[in-house]
Design a protein around this motif. Structure first.
Motif, short mmCIF file in Angstrom:
data_model
loop_
_atom_site.label_atom_id
_atom_site.label_comp_id
_atom_site.label_asym_id
_atom_site.label_seq_id
_atom_site.Cartn_x
_atom_site.Cartn_y
_atom_site.Cartn_z
N ARG A 179 -6.62 8.73 -12.18
CA ARG A 179 -7.09 7.65 -13.14
C ARG A 179 -8.66 7.11 -12.41
NH1 ARG A 179 -8.71 5.94 -17.63
NH2 ARG A 179 -8.66 3.67 -18.03
N ALA A 180 -8.52 6.76 -11.19
CA ALA A 180 -9.45 6.46 -10.31
C ALA A 180 -10.64 7.25 -10.63
CB ALA A 180 -9.22 6.23 -8.83
N GLU A 181 -10.37 8.76 -10.53
CA GLU A 181 -11.40 9.63 -10.64
C GLU A 181 -11.96 9.47 -11.94
OE1 GLU A 181 -9.70 13.13 -9.32
OE2 GLU A 181 -10.14 12.55 -7.37
N GLU A 182 -11.17 9.36 -13.06
CA GLU A 182 -11.64 9.24 -14.35
C GLU A 182 -12.65 8.01 -14.43
OE1 GLU A 182 -8.48 8.74 -17.07
OE2 GLU A 182 -7.50 10.62 -16.65
N LEU A 183 -12.27 6.96 -13.71
CA LEU A 183 -12.87 5.78 -14.00
C LEU A 183 -14.21 5.84 -13.26
CD1 LEU A 183 -10.17 3.06 -14.06
CD2 LEU A 183 -11.77 3.80 -15.99
N GLY A 184 -14.51 6.89 -12.22
CA GLY A 184 -15.60 6.86 -11.39
C GLY A 184 -15.38 5.99 -10.06
N MET A 185 -14.05 5.53 -9.67
CA MET A 185 -13.80 4.69 -8.55
C MET A 185 -13.04 5.70 -7.46
SD MET A 185 -12.09 1.69 -10.53
CE MET A 185 -12.31 0.31 -9.42
N SER A 186 -12.92 5.04 -6.34
CA SER A 186 -12.50 5.42 -5.32
C SER A 186 -10.74 5.16 -5.30
CB SER A 186 -12.66 5.14 -3.90
OG SER A 186 -12.41 3.52 -3.79
N TYR A 187 -10.04 5.75 -4.85
CA TYR A 187 -8.44 5.33 -4.95
C TYR A 187 -8.25 3.84 -4.29
CZ TYR A 187 -3.51 5.39 -3.55
OH TYR A 187 -2.31 4.77 -3.65
N ARG A 188 -8.85 3.77 -3.21
CA ARG A 188 -8.92 2.40 -2.46
C ARG A 188 -9.13 1.33 -3.25
NH1 ARG A 188 -7.82 0.19 2.18
NH2 ARG A 188 -8.77 -1.73 2.60
N ALA A 189 -10.38 1.33 -4.01
CA ALA A 189 -10.94 0.43 -4.96
C ALA A 189 -9.85 0.13 -6.14
CB ALA A 189 -12.37 0.84 -5.48
N TYR A 190 -9.55 1.32 -6.75
CA TYR A 190 -8.54 1.37 -7.86
C TYR A 190 -7.35 0.53 -7.60
CZ TYR A 190 -5.55 2.61 -12.15
OH TYR A 190 -4.93 2.79 -13.13
N THR A 191 -6.78 0.96 -6.48
CA THR A 191 -5.57 0.25 -5.92
C THR A 191 -5.66 -1.25 -5.73
OG1 THR A 191 -4.76 2.46 -5.18
CG2 THR A 191 -3.60 0.30 -4.25
N TRP A 247 0.86 -1.37 -0.13
CA TRP A 247 0.14 0.11 -0.03
C TRP A 247 0.80 1.29 0.04
CZ3 TRP A 247 -4.85 0.99 -1.21
CH2 TRP A 247 -5.62 -0.16 -1.09
N ALA A 248 2.10 1.05 0.22
CA ALA A 248 2.88 2.41 0.46
C ALA A 248 3.78 2.66 -1.04
CB ALA A 248 4.21 2.08 1.03
#
Length: 73
Positions: A51-63, A38-39
């Motif tokens: 990129r997560a915002e472009e896809l409509g996802m949260s950072y956590r879900a994208y990672t 996670w680091a």
């Protein structure tokens, strides 16, 4: 050797951690690997966030998708 009993749905069939003498070491290694996964350097974290915002996802879900599949969406 008697056949193993059915542990129930959702069980992976692995040995119980309570009876494993190396359970503490495995838990330590798992926590350390999780923290390392996670680091991310700030540049990478910001790129993932964009990129997560472009896809409509949260950072956590994208990672999580990246960590689970090993591919970028």
């Amino acid at each position: 050797m008697p056949p193993p009993s059915d542990p129930g749905a959702g069980h992976n069939g692995g040995p119980p951690l309570e009876e494993d003498p190396d359970a503490g070491w495995r838990l330590y290694c798992w926590k350390r690997a999780r923290k390392k996964a996670w680091a991310a350097p700030p540049e990478i974290a910001l790129r993932r966030l964009a990129r997560a915002e472009e896809l409509g996802m949260s950072y956590r879900a994208y990672t999580l998708e990246i960590l689970e599949r090993g591919k970028y969406l």
